[in-house]
Motif scaffolding. Sequence first.
Motif, mmCIF file in Angstrom:
data_model
loop_
_atom_site.group_PDB
_atom_site.id
_atom_site.type_symbol
_atom_site.label_atom_id
_atom_site.label_comp_id
_atom_site.label_asym_id
_atom_site.label_seq_id
_atom_site.Cartn_x
_atom_site.Cartn_y
_atom_site.Cartn_z
ATOM 1 N N ALA A 190 -78.226 94.187 36.986
ATOM 2 C CA ALA A 190 -79.342 94.525 37.868
ATOM 3 C C ALA A 190 -80.396 93.425 37.906
ATOM 4 O O ALA A 190 -81.395 93.544 38.623
ATOM 5 N N GLY A 191 -80.168 92.364 37.137
ATOM 6 C CA GLY A 191 -81.128 91.268 37.112
ATOM 7 C C GLY A 191 -82.246 91.438 36.113
ATOM 8 O O GLY A 191 -83.172 90.618 36.062
ATOM 9 N N GLU A 192 -82.176 92.505 35.297
ATOM 10 C CA GLU A 192 -83.214 92.743 34.306
ATOM 11 C C GLU A 192 -82.979 91.884 33.070
ATOM 12 O O GLU A 192 -81.838 91.678 32.645
ATOM 13 N N LEU A 193 -84.076 91.389 32.494
ATOM 14 C CA LEU A 193 -83.973 90.585 31.278
ATOM 15 C C LEU A 193 -83.483 91.452 30.120
ATOM 16 O O LEU A 193 -84.055 92.505 29.840
ATOM 17 N N ALA A 194 -82.404 91.006 29.465
ATOM 18 C CA ALA A 194 -81.823 91.760 28.363
ATOM 19 C C ALA A 194 -82.073 91.110 27.005
ATOM 20 O O ALA A 194 -82.250 91.799 25.997
ATOM 21 N N ALA A 195 -82.068 89.787 26.954
ATOM 22 C CA ALA A 195 -82.272 89.071 25.693
ATOM 23 C C ALA A 195 -82.750 87.663 26.001
ATOM 24 O O ALA A 195 -82.494 87.134 27.090
ATOM 25 N N VAL A 223 -83.399 80.171 26.619
ATOM 26 C CA VAL A 223 -82.154 80.838 27.002
ATOM 27 C C VAL A 223 -82.480 82.287 27.333
ATOM 28 O O VAL A 223 -83.205 82.951 26.572
ATOM 29 N N GLN A 224 -81.961 82.769 28.448
ATOM 30 C CA GLN A 224 -82.158 84.164 28.844
ATOM 31 C C GLN A 224 -80.825 84.777 29.266
ATOM 32 O O GLN A 224 -79.982 84.104 29.849
ATOM 33 N N LEU A 225 -80.680 86.072 28.973
ATOM 34 C CA LEU A 225 -79.549 86.863 29.436
ATOM 35 C C LEU A 225 -80.076 87.967 30.334
ATOM 36 O O LEU A 225 -81.031 88.669 29.966
#
Length: 222
Positions: A128-133, A122-124
């Motif tokens: 801006a499309g940057e990986l946050a979590a 799972v990715q958030l």
Amino acid sequence: MIPELARTWAFGWAISRHTPTAVAKPWGLYIEVGRPDQVGRHVLPDAHELTVREAATSVTVPHTWLKVPREPSEVARWLPDGWVVDADETGHLMAADLRTTAPTAPEGYTVSMETRDGVTYVQLHDVAGELAAQGQMAVLGQATVIDRVITEQAHRRRGLGAFVMRTLADRAVADGATLGVLGATDEGRALYERLDWKAYAPLAACIYRPEDLSRGLVETSR
């Protein structure tokens, strides 16, 4: 219960990290990790003085680890020369009864999920499309092992870690799991306890570092 949780965690961790499967040893399980800082790790579900000593004395390769569900200070007394208890790597064996909560992604973030080679990711990402979590898990029948739940520094304290955990739990339930298991850092434990996870045992991290002995730098546990 602790021995079974430790075994589940070891097998699920190996799947999550794409290592060879955990293999049985007289004192527990061994996982070939293959990294310079961690050649392999022994997990000792039924940990007591004899099993710790047997596992430790079997090791000849530096940077082999033992993960032991006992108090670090207690384990440290049982280790032969050349071994250290690494306080930074020591954590907590945790578990929870899983339930569905249907979480909604925090505003400004999009969620993605995929499963590859038995591991669900799972990715958030932010606007801006940057990986946050992110986080991942491996389901083993009625149990799932959750692993590598990380929130990037700039995105912390926004509920992203809790969202990742709940999303993984929902998927695990859909896949037939009822029990969640994980190994947590001190910081992670605080998050997971807010989500009704329970810490069942410390996870002492012991590392074979004979070079420290030769320099007179043998560490002790906290």
